[in-house]
Scaffold this motif. Structure first.
Motif, short mmCIF file in Angstrom:
data_model
loop_
_atom_site.label_atom_id
_atom_site.label_comp_id
_atom_site.label_asym_id
_atom_site.label_seq_id
_atom_site.Cartn_x
_atom_site.Cartn_y
_atom_site.Cartn_z
N ALA A 258 40.69 -6.16 47.24
CA ALA A 258 41.56 -6.65 46.17
C ALA A 258 41.17 -8.08 45.85
CB ALA A 258 43.02 -6.60 46.62
N ALA A 259 40.73 -8.32 44.62
CA ALA A 259 40.31 -9.66 44.22
C ALA A 259 41.26 -10.21 43.16
CB ALA A 259 38.88 -9.63 43.70
N GLY A 260 41.89 -11.35 43.45
CA GLY A 260 42.79 -11.96 42.47
C GLY A 260 44.02 -11.12 42.20
N ILE A 261 44.49 -10.43 43.24
CA ILE A 261 45.70 -9.61 43.16
C ILE A 261 46.71 -10.20 44.13
CG2 ILE A 261 46.69 -7.33 43.66
CD1 ILE A 261 44.13 -6.08 42.62
N SER A 262 47.94 -10.47 43.65
CA SER A 262 48.91 -11.18 44.50
C SER A 262 49.45 -10.30 45.63
CB SER A 262 50.06 -11.70 43.65
OG SER A 262 50.69 -10.64 42.98
N LYS A 282 42.95 -17.13 46.12
CA LYS A 282 42.87 -18.57 46.42
C LYS A 282 44.19 -19.15 46.92
CE LYS A 282 43.31 -20.34 41.69
NZ LYS A 282 42.67 -20.99 40.58
N ASP A 283 45.25 -18.31 46.89
CA ASP A 283 46.55 -18.77 47.38
C ASP A 283 46.79 -18.24 48.80
OD1 ASP A 283 49.17 -19.33 47.94
OD2 ASP A 283 50.02 -18.05 46.36
N GLU A 285 49.28 -18.20 50.53
CA GLU A 285 50.61 -17.59 50.68
C GLU A 285 50.70 -16.24 49.96
OE1 GLU A 285 52.89 -19.07 52.53
OE2 GLU A 285 51.58 -20.81 52.86
N ALA A 286 49.64 -15.79 49.32
CA ALA A 286 49.73 -14.54 48.54
C ALA A 286 50.11 -13.38 49.46
CB ALA A 286 48.39 -14.26 47.86
N PRO A 287 51.11 -12.57 49.05
CA PRO A 287 51.59 -11.48 49.91
C PRO A 287 50.51 -10.45 50.28
CG PRO A 287 52.96 -11.68 47.91
CD PRO A 287 51.89 -12.71 47.81
N ILE A 288 49.45 -10.37 49.48
CA ILE A 288 48.39 -9.40 49.79
C ILE A 288 47.80 -9.65 51.17
CG2 ILE A 288 46.50 -10.76 48.70
CD1 ILE A 288 46.72 -6.98 48.29
N PHE A 289 47.83 -10.93 51.60
CA PHE A 289 47.26 -11.25 52.93
C PHE A 289 48.08 -10.60 54.06
CE2 PHE A 289 45.26 -15.08 50.78
CZ PHE A 289 43.97 -14.57 50.86
N SER A 290 49.35 -10.28 53.78
CA SER A 290 50.18 -9.69 54.85
C SER A 290 49.76 -8.25 55.17
CB SER A 290 51.66 -9.74 54.48
OG SER A 290 51.89 -8.89 53.38
N VAL A 291 49.08 -7.57 54.24
CA VAL A 291 48.62 -6.21 54.53
C VAL A 291 47.10 -6.16 54.75
CG1 VAL A 291 50.49 -5.05 53.27
CG2 VAL A 291 48.35 -5.57 52.08
N ALA A 292 46.43 -7.31 54.55
CA ALA A 292 44.96 -7.30 54.61
C ALA A 292 44.45 -7.32 56.05
CB ALA A 292 44.41 -8.51 53.85
N GLY A 295 41.02 -11.34 55.24
CA GLY A 295 41.44 -12.14 54.10
C GLY A 295 40.46 -13.27 53.86
N LEU A 296 40.10 -13.45 52.60
CA LEU A 296 39.20 -14.55 52.25
C LEU A 296 39.94 -15.45 51.27
CD1 LEU A 296 36.36 -15.79 52.43
CD2 LEU A 296 35.68 -14.28 50.54
N GLU A 297 40.28 -16.67 51.73
CA GLU A 297 40.96 -17.61 50.85
C GLU A 297 39.90 -18.33 50.05
OE1 GLU A 297 43.55 -20.40 52.93
OE2 GLU A 297 43.37 -21.71 51.17
N ALA A 298 39.70 -17.87 48.81
CA ALA A 298 38.60 -18.40 48.02
C ALA A 298 38.81 -18.09 46.55
CB ALA A 298 37.29 -17.76 48.49
#
Ligand SMILES: Cc1cc2nc3c(=O)[nH]c(=O)nc-3n(C[C@H](O)[C@H](O)[C@H](O)COP(=O)(O)OP(=O)(O)OC[C@H]3O[C@@H](n4cnc5c(N)ncnc54)[C@H](O)[C@@H]3O)c2cc1C
Length: 311
Positions: A258-262, A282-283, A285-292, A295-298
């Motif tokens: 998922a790229a650029g999806i919150s 790039k955020d 805090e994006a909720p997508i990271f909770s299921v990833a 995660g790449l913060e970029a």
């Protein structure tokens, strides 16, 4: 009693959704599993259905009225043999969801929608509230008319079975609807619900041109299906049939990028059962990271081309 699975097919080939639905049918533990192939000149699809492991019999109903998959005619075909079955299972695809309610209404039973687990022959689990809760549903109806969320069940083996094929009288045209035309998006990429890898882009892409320019090369490198968030679809960056989520397609590939999806719950509802989830956002805090899983913060406009280059 016996279980009837309604095959999803294009007359020549049986679609993968049928295989998951057969597994659900076997889980109903209600006796043999039969598969109905309702089509026109669909002998090849019927032969394929007969090779699916676990299928005891294929009912092949051939009629010109079934050429275009009109729901009224397919429902009539199912109803013609429904009396022989305790469970009638459809994949929860656009086709299945078009026909199942008509069959349930005519049989005067409640449809049990989108099941993800068979607890016992009369009890099933299904997600509600965009997958945030699981309802356990028990049905006292004599015939259970069910749609099956295909991502909830493993695919039955495509080969290995040797079911008998029985020809059934094909229905006549109901006359209630007629086929006008079909616009099919042609794509060399795998279809979303069957793809082993999916790369999806969100609102962050900013335009249809950027969506194609950034996401398509990654999809091509990975031989992946291309998906999108609803925000990207609503903004016109991607066509409607790419939408993943509660009101789009439900997918569970081996790898979902998922790229650029919150990661709104409605998007997660369509992909959170993917085996490995990679999020680029790039955020932090994006909720997508909770299921990833990764995660790449970029910034995706840098990270995705770099990924393509590295592949
Ligand atoms: C009834 C209902 C049904 C819905 N059904 C669906 C559905 O089926 N599917 C669906 O997807 N949504 C659905 N939605 C919409 C959902 O609530 C969200 O609005 C939508 O998923 C948001 O899409 P998005 O993540 O692309 O956009 P946003 O929420 O705007 O997120 C964009 C993300 O991109 C990140 N970003 C921005 N720029 C960059 C950059 N350069 N690099 C990296 N990251 C960047 C931001 O940090 C942000 O996290 C539904 C909503 C409702 C009410």
């Amino acid at each position: 009693m016996t279980v009837l699975v309604i095959a999803e097919h294009d007359h020549a080939t049986v679609k993968p959704a049928t295989l998951n639905t057969v597994t659900a049918g076997i889980a109903c533990q209600s006796g043999d599993v039969h598969v109905l192939v309702a089509g026109a000149n669909a002998a090849e699809a019927a032969a394929q259905a007969a090779r699916i492991a676990g299928v005891a019999k294929v009912i092949a109903a051939d009629s010109a009225a079934l050429t275009d998959n009109l729901a009224e005619n397919v429902a009539a075909q199912v109803l013609a043999i429904a009396g022989n079955y305790s469970h009638i299972l459809f994949p929860a695809t656009a086709n299945g969801k078009n026909v199942a309610p008509r069959v349930a209404a005519k049989l005067d039973v409640a449809q049990i929608s989108d099941i993800t687990k068979v607890v016992s022959p009369d009890t099933f689990e299904r997600p509600i509230y965009a997958g945030n809760a699981i309802a356990t549903v028990q049905s006292a109806d004599a015939t259970k008319v069910i749609t099956v969320r295909t991502t909830g069940f493993d695919a039955a083996a495509k080969e290995g079975g040797s079911a008998a094929i029985e020809n059934a009288q094909g229905v006549a045209d109901s006359g209630k609807s007629s086929f006008v035309g079909r616009e099919v998006t042609k794509s060399a990429r795998p279809e979303l619900t069957a793809a082993k890898i999916i790369v999806s882009g969100g609102r962050a892409l900013g335009s249809a041109e950027k969506f194609q320019e950034v996401m398509a090369p990654l999809a091509d490198k990975l031989n992946a299906g291309l998906g999108a968030s609803r925000a990207a679809v609503d903004a016109g960056y991607a066509p409607n049939d790419l939408q993943v989520g509660q009101t789009g397609k439900i997918v569970a590939p081996q790898l979902y990028i998922a790229a650029g999806i919150s990661g709104a719950i409605q998007h997660l509802a369509g992909m959170k059962d993917s085996k490995v989830i990679v999020a680029i956002n790039k955020d932090p805090e994006a909720p997508i990271f909770s299921v990833a899983d990764y995660g790449l913060e970029a910034d995706l406009f840098t990270a995705v081309p770099e990924l393509v280059k590295a592949l």
